[in-house]
Design a protein around this motif. Structure first.
Motif, PDB file in Angstrom:
ATOM      1  N   PHE A 115       0.889  -1.038   0.115  1.00 26.18           N
ATOM      2  CA  PHE A 115      -0.033  -0.004   0.023  1.00 26.18           C
ATOM      3  C   PHE A 115       0.723   1.451  -0.128  1.00 26.18           C
ATOM      4  O   PHE A 115       0.432   2.347  -0.255  1.00 26.18           O
ATOM      5  N   SER A 116       2.346   1.166   0.209  1.00 33.27           N
ATOM      6  CA  SER A 116       3.243   2.255   0.258  1.00 33.27           C
ATOM      7  C   SER A 116       4.547   1.511  -0.186  1.00 33.27           C
ATOM      8  O   SER A 116       4.807   0.588   0.287  1.00 33.27           O
ATOM      9  N   ASN A 166       5.034   7.557   6.418  1.00 36.35           N
ATOM     10  CA  ASN A 166       4.600   7.228   4.912  1.00 36.35           C
ATOM     11  C   ASN A 166       5.617   8.106   3.916  1.00 36.35           C
ATOM     12  O   ASN A 166       5.561   9.360   4.075  1.00 36.35           O
ATOM     13  N   LEU A 167       6.217   7.398   2.964  1.00 39.89           N
ATOM     14  CA  LEU A 167       6.824   8.275   1.981  1.00 39.89           C
ATOM     15  C   LEU A 167       5.944   8.357   0.888  1.00 39.89           C
ATOM     16  O   LEU A 167       5.512   7.671   0.124  1.00 39.89           O
ATOM     17  N   GLY A 168       5.530   9.890   0.627  1.00 38.05           N
ATOM     18  CA  GLY A 168       4.315  10.206  -0.382  1.00 38.05           C
ATOM     19  C   GLY A 168       4.789  10.233  -1.609  1.00 38.05           C
ATOM     20  O   GLY A 168       6.059  10.234  -2.121  1.00 38.05           O
TER      21      GLY A 168
END
Length: 132
Positions: free
Chosen positions: A112-113, A130-132
């Motif tokens: 999902f990430s 989270n790494l966007g």
């Protein structure tokens, strides 16, 4: 009427100021806005925080040192989500939040990430990174 929703952190170990200062130092564009302290007449220990307002990169938070000992504390079921812009930022925040904390999910690609971590910091507050 516009209502402001603010995360409120209740500390039961007189570490509200230590946690607030740690978070303000860790996240860019952060600052302490207001601090109200218990006086010598209590009911909390003199100098501890009745209520403090601070900002973490634009998000408002509040905290206090509870003089009442509750049967509850922080839970990972409620966490703070942090969108990081770079891998370096993600690693920096992860390293500091996980120091003397509990890594629930280490930095990895979970589908999902592409880069994600879930950590409970040394104060018991949970963070999803989270790494966007």
């Amino acid at each position: 009427m516009k209502k402001q929703i603010t995360t409120f952190l209740t500390f039961q170990d007189n570490r509200a100021e230590e946690a607030m200062d740690f978070y303000v130092d860790l996240f860019d564009n952060s600052r302490v806005i207001d601090v109200q302290r218990y006086g010598k007449d209590g009911p909390g220990r003199e100098g501890t925080i009745v209520k403090a307002i601070f900002e973490l990169n634009g998000a408002l938070f509040m905290c206090s040192d509870s003089f009442i000992k509750h049967d509850w504390n922080f839970t990972p079921a409620v966490s703070n989500w942090v969108e990081c812009e770079t891998e370096e930022e993600l690693k920096h925040v992860f390293r500091h939040l996980s120091e003397n904390g509990d890594v629930k999910m280490p930095l990895d690609n979970y589908g999902f990430s592409r880069r994600f971590a879930f950590v409970e910091d040394r104060f018991g507050v949970s963070w999803q990174l989270n790494l966007g």
